[in-house]
Design an enzyme around this catalytic site. Structure first.
Site, mmCIF file in Angstrom:
data_model
loop_
_atom_site.group_PDB
_atom_site.id
_atom_site.type_symbol
_atom_site.label_atom_id
_atom_site.label_comp_id
_atom_site.label_asym_id
_atom_site.label_seq_id
_atom_site.Cartn_x
_atom_site.Cartn_y
_atom_site.Cartn_z
ATOM 1 N N ASP A 78 0.810 -1.207 0.000
ATOM 2 C CA ASP A 78 0.000 0.000 0.000
ATOM 3 C C ASP A 78 0.849 1.264 0.000
ATOM 4 O O ASP A 78 0.497 2.264 -0.624
ATOM 5 C CB ASP A 78 -0.939 0.008 1.211
ATOM 6 C CG ASP A 78 -2.172 -0.839 0.973
ATOM 7 O OD1 ASP A 78 -2.124 -1.706 0.089
ATOM 8 O OD2 ASP A 78 -3.177 -0.630 1.661
ATOM 9 N N SER A 468 -5.270 5.087 5.308
ATOM 10 C CA SER A 468 -4.246 4.188 5.816
ATOM 11 C C SER A 468 -4.393 4.070 7.321
ATOM 12 O O SER A 468 -4.860 4.991 7.995
ATOM 13 C CB SER A 468 -2.867 4.746 5.469
ATOM 14 O OG SER A 468 -1.870 4.146 6.256
#
Length: 553
Positions: A78, A468
């Site tokens: 990510d 996130s």
């Protein structure tokens, strides 16, 4: 044995011949065959060492009388996929991972599965596959990265992201940022804070599908390799006793995991992954259950990004077992569920104690009286939005501001880094949900920029995308219904007043209903941002973030 379907009887002589072509002996074929799903690759720091973890797992399987058979699994980093088109494929990879493991385990009927993930979507994707297949399975992660050190302070990846904003604001030089860049990620492992990967590794342990220690033992520790060998041996015990994932991951076990989620202050992405995993087990987990559990669970571990500690500190304090023991002793954890050890959760926790009362605080001296995550609802988010309330500055818990509207992450990030966002603004990033993104991108770049520029106590950010686990501040994501599904977030106009009330669990667009009806009549669905390939197919099949962004049945 399940593997008899491909190895036993005269009819399976051709199958055995093919197995022998790979060097398997008669004796190895007569043993239980264990599929080892290994997500090792050379693009994720959390996965770069999984070949060594896999060798330890396979050694354990052989010691216990089984035959390991390894196969590969994809994974997206990510952090590297952040803030470009690659992030549209991150959440979507979860479904591919689950599907590919299902394909491998159905085409080659293994007797059990050893699942070796370490990062964000790979962990829930593997657990979803295990619950879907419902054959003996165990999660054996690669462990967390150590925090970096610079000038005698602990730093991590989020320090780098926020440093970009600091440079743009003139608060840091590029040379200082380069020093942080070089020191923040010192080696292999899942990024050092309570971000999504470590959240999910800790929760797999709390759910009972991983052995104690899975969440917090550092990646570089010899204890991590001993745990991997123990995991290899334990999958054989699960096969012998036919202990299945759905016997472990019951509704009560999921509630235990959600309680640990709140106590640890885990990533908001757990609100996507926990319902998705439960869905595969045939369990309905309404979004409101997160608030119910959060309201009665104190936040007792303050880890990065909301706090100063990292996973190595949690491990030193006793790890997830110590957190669970404290919760269990207070009656917040149910000790009855069966776990991957073959024992109940209560049996696992007997005798476990906290080794550092500052890292894992007592329940009467928590960091916050409520859990780390809150679900907000209102006319702006009828199906809910998610915030990591433990990482919000107190002065931002209740805030009214003016909407600054952007239809993509890039537009918003450019405005933030370009100095166009000011105190009192509420940044709206829409058409970034599961359908509209597509893929529900994480927004770490804009949130880290806001924090790095010193605006996190004055500016909020709302999105139908997600954040996130490293995000901090008044960042509210997963707003559902999303804009691309006709949700109210698509009706917001520049300058609209928005009221955020995190303690009251509400999110209000202060525009009268008559005006919203007028706007809705004029609203048109934009053209898809991607019109071909997997991301396009995903956008046509994916459900709302409030449902875990699972694919339609």
């Amino acid at each position: 044995m399940r593997s008899d379907l491909m190895k036993t009887g005269v009819e399976k002589s051709p199958h055995r011949s093919l197995m022998k072509a790979m060097g398997y002996t008669e004796e190895e074929l007569q043993r239980p065959l264990i599929g080892v799903a290994n997500a090792k690759n050379e693009i994720i720091p959390g996965h770069i060492h999984l070949d060594k973890i896999s060798e330890a797992v396979k050694a354990g399987i052989r010691m216990a009388g089984g035959t390991p058979i390894e196969f590969g699994v994809i994974g997206v980093c990510d952090g590297i996929a952040m803030h470009h088109v690659g992030m549209k494929y991150s959440l979507a990879s979860r479904e591919l991972i689950a599907d590919s493991i299902e394909v491998m385990a159905m085409a080659h009927p293994f007797d059990g599965l050893a699942l070796i993930p370490n990062c964000d979507k790979i962990i829930p994707g593997m657990i979803m596959a295990a619950l879907r297949l419902n054959i003996p399975a165990l999660v054996i992660s690669g462990g967390p990265m150590l925090a970096g050190r610079l000038q005698n302070r602990a730093i991590d990846l989020i320090t780098v992201f926020e440093g970009v904003g600091a440079v743009k604001a003139g608060k840091m030089t590029e040379a200082e940022l380069k020093e942080i860049e070089d020191a923040a990620c010192p080696g292999c492992g899942s990024c050092a804070g309570m971000f999504t990967a470590n959240s999910m590794n800790c929760l797999s342990e709390a759910l009972g599908l991983a052995l104690p220690g899975n969440g917090a033992i550092p990646a570089i520790s010899a204890a991590r390799y001993r745990l991997a060998k123990q995991g290899g041996r334990q999958i054989m015990e699960l096969v012998r006793r036919q202990i299945l994932p759905r016997q472990i991951a019951t509704l009560t076990a999921f509630q235990n995991a959600m309680t640990v989620d709140m106590a640890l202050g885990c990533s908001t992405n757990t609100v996507l992954h926990i319902p998705a995993m439960a869905h595969e087990a045939g369990i309905d987990l309404p979004l409101d259950l997160f608030n119910t559990i959060s309201e009665k669970t104190p936040h007792i571990c303050s880890l990065s990004p909301g706090g100063m500690y990292h996973l190595e500190d949690l491990h030193r304090a006793g790890g997830v077992p110590a957190v669970m023991a404290r919760l269990w002793q207070a009656g917040l954890i149910n000790g009855e569920p069966l776990t991957a050890t073959g024992k109940t959760m209560a049996e696992n926790l007997a005798g476990v104690r906290v080794l550092d009362d500052e890292i894992i605080r007592s329940l009467d001296h928590p960091y916050h009286t409520q859990g780390g995550i809150a679900i907000l609802k209102g006319n702006l988010a009828p199906e809910g939005g998610v915030v990591k309330q433990s990482a919000v500055d107190p002065q931002m818990l209740v805030r009214e501001g003016r909407a600054r509207v952007f239809d993509s992450e890039e537009e918003a990030a450019n405005a933030i880094l370009g100095g166009a966002i000011h105190p009192g603004d509420v940044v709206i990033i829409r058409y970034e949900g599961p359908k509209g993104g597509p893929g529900m991108r994480e927004m770490l770049t804009p949130t880290a920029a806001i924090a790095g520029m010193g605006l996190d106590k004055e500016v909020a950010l709302l999105t139908d995308g997600r954040f996130s686990g490293g995000t901090r501040g008044a960042a509210i994501g997963h707003i559902s219904p999303e804009a691309a599904a006709g949700g109210p977030i698509g009706l917001i106009q520049e300058g609209d007043a928005i009221l955020i009330d995190i303690p009251g669990k509400t999110l209000t667009l202060k525009v009268d209903e008559t005006e919203l009806v007028r706007r809705r009549a004029q609203w048109k669905l934009p053209e898809p941002k991607i019109k071909h390939g997997y991301a396009y197919r995903y956008s046509r099949q994916v459900t709302s973030g409030s449902q875990g962004a699972v694919l339609q049945d």
